[in-house]
Design an enzyme around this catalytic site. Structure first.
Site, short mmCIF file in Angstrom:
data_model
loop_
_atom_site.label_atom_id
_atom_site.label_comp_id
_atom_site.label_asym_id
_atom_site.label_seq_id
_atom_site.Cartn_x
_atom_site.Cartn_y
_atom_site.Cartn_z
N ASN A 1 -92.65 12.18 18.63
CA ASN A 1 -93.91 12.78 19.10
C ASN A 1 -95.17 12.10 18.56
OD1 ASN A 1 -93.79 13.79 16.53
ND2 ASN A 1 -93.72 15.95 17.10
N LYS B 1 -97.08 7.85 13.74
CA LYS B 1 -95.70 7.61 13.34
C LYS B 1 -95.21 6.26 13.90
CE LYS B 1 -94.81 12.63 13.32
NZ LYS B 1 -93.98 13.73 13.86
N HIS C 1 -98.68 12.83 13.45
CA HIS C 1 -98.60 13.97 12.54
C HIS C 1 -100.01 14.43 12.19
CE1 HIS C 1 -97.98 16.38 8.94
NE2 HIS C 1 -98.94 15.66 8.40
N TYR D 1 -92.52 15.34 4.02
CA TYR D 1 -91.97 16.43 4.83
C TYR D 1 -91.18 17.44 3.99
CZ TYR D 1 -93.37 14.72 9.45
OH TYR D 1 -94.09 14.37 10.57
N GLU E 1 -101.24 16.40 1.30
CA GLU E 1 -100.89 15.17 2.02
C GLU E 1 -101.92 14.07 1.77
OE1 GLU E 1 -98.44 17.64 5.46
OE2 GLU E 1 -100.30 16.62 6.04
P1 ATP Z 1 -95.90 17.17 12.21
O1 ATP Z 1 -95.61 17.88 10.90
O2 ATP Z 1 -95.13 15.87 12.35
O3 ATP Z 1 -97.34 17.05 12.48
P2 ATP Z 1 -95.53 19.63 13.63
O4 ATP Z 1 -96.32 20.22 12.51
O5 ATP Z 1 -96.05 19.78 15.01
O6 ATP Z 1 -95.34 18.07 13.40
P3 ATP Z 1 -93.11 20.52 12.33
O7 ATP Z 1 -92.46 21.80 12.62
O8 ATP Z 1 -93.88 20.35 11.05
O9 ATP Z 1 -94.04 20.14 13.59
O10 ATP Z 1 -91.98 19.41 12.41
C1 ATP Z 1 -92.17 18.14 11.80
C2 ATP Z 1 -91.64 17.06 12.71
O11 ATP Z 1 -90.23 17.19 12.79
C3 ATP Z 1 -92.11 17.12 14.15
O12 ATP Z 1 -93.33 16.49 14.38
C4 ATP Z 1 -91.00 16.38 14.87
O13 ATP Z 1 -91.20 14.98 14.79
C5 ATP Z 1 -89.79 16.75 14.05
N1 ATP Z 1 -89.07 17.85 14.70
C6 ATP Z 1 -89.48 19.13 14.85
N2 ATP Z 1 -88.57 19.86 15.51
C7 ATP Z 1 -87.57 19.00 15.80
C8 ATP Z 1 -86.32 19.12 16.47
N3 ATP Z 1 -85.93 20.27 16.99
N4 ATP Z 1 -85.54 18.01 16.57
C9 ATP Z 1 -85.93 16.84 16.05
N5 ATP Z 1 -87.09 16.65 15.41
C10 ATP Z 1 -87.89 17.71 15.28
MG MG Z 2 -95.85 19.91 10.48
#
Ligand code: ATP
Ligand code: MG
Length: 137
Positions: A112, A9, A115, A49, A126
């Site tokens: 974080n 990211k 992805h 997303y 994706e």
């Molecule tokens: P990713 O899809 O980015 O790999 P993930 O699968 O671990 O991450 P998801 O639940 O799919 O987590 O959430 C997508 C992204 O949304 C997260 O990686 C994070 O950057 C963001 N996100 C998730 N929870 C929160 C939150 N509570 N506040 C802000 N951003 C969040």
């Molecule tokens: Mg995810």
């Protein structure tokens, strides 16, 4: 062979973590079969997303993902979808184990750094969103 979509990211790129992240996947033994750097549009981030569009952070997340260069990758290997998620660590870096990418290199959930596809269906979707078949080796 199994493939997954991994993206560094904008925060990971800006912090100079591209080589660190690629190294971790390479050293595990996974194979890089697609790689590009691009600044996704907000619409593109929303498509990526789309599964999170009801979440309260969706808009901020898509703004952030489209705010700068993202390194998009396809990695191949036995169990790479599940194990890639293991290398990445839990979504909230404060809950990620040390030794994982997020556990070692990030603190805040909205920043974080990486992805990874969360299952075979999302991996397929994706990969085809980010790459044309001829861009993969
Ligand atoms: P990713 O899809 O980015 O790999 P993930 O699968 O671990 O991450 P998801 O639940 O799919 O987590 O959430 C997508 C992204 O949304 C997260 O990686 C994070 O950057 C963001 N996100 C998730 N929870 C929160 C939150 N509570 N506040 C802000 N951003 C969040
Ligand atoms: Mg995810």
């Amino acid at each position: 062979m199994e493939r997954t979509f991994i993206a560094i990211k904008p925060d990971g790129v800006q912090r100079g973590l591209i080589s660190e992240i690629i190294t971790r996947f390479e050293r595990k033994g996974f194979k890089l079969v697609g790689l590009k750097i691009m600044v996704p549009s907000k619409g593109f981030a929303q498509q990526h997303y789309h599964g999170a569009k009801e979440r309260p952070f969706f808009n901020g997340l898509c703004d952030f993902i489209s705010s700068g260069p993202v390194v998009a990758m396809v990695w191949e290997g036995e169990g790479v979808i599940r194990y890639g998620r293991k290398l990445i660590g839990a979504t909230d870096p404060k809950k990620s184990e040390p030794g994982t990418i997020r556990g070692d290199l990030a603190v805040v959930v909205a920043r974080n750094i990486i992805h990874g596809s969360d299952g075979p269906e999302t991996a397929k979707d994706e990969i085809s969103l980010w790459f044309k078949p001829e861009e993969l080796v």
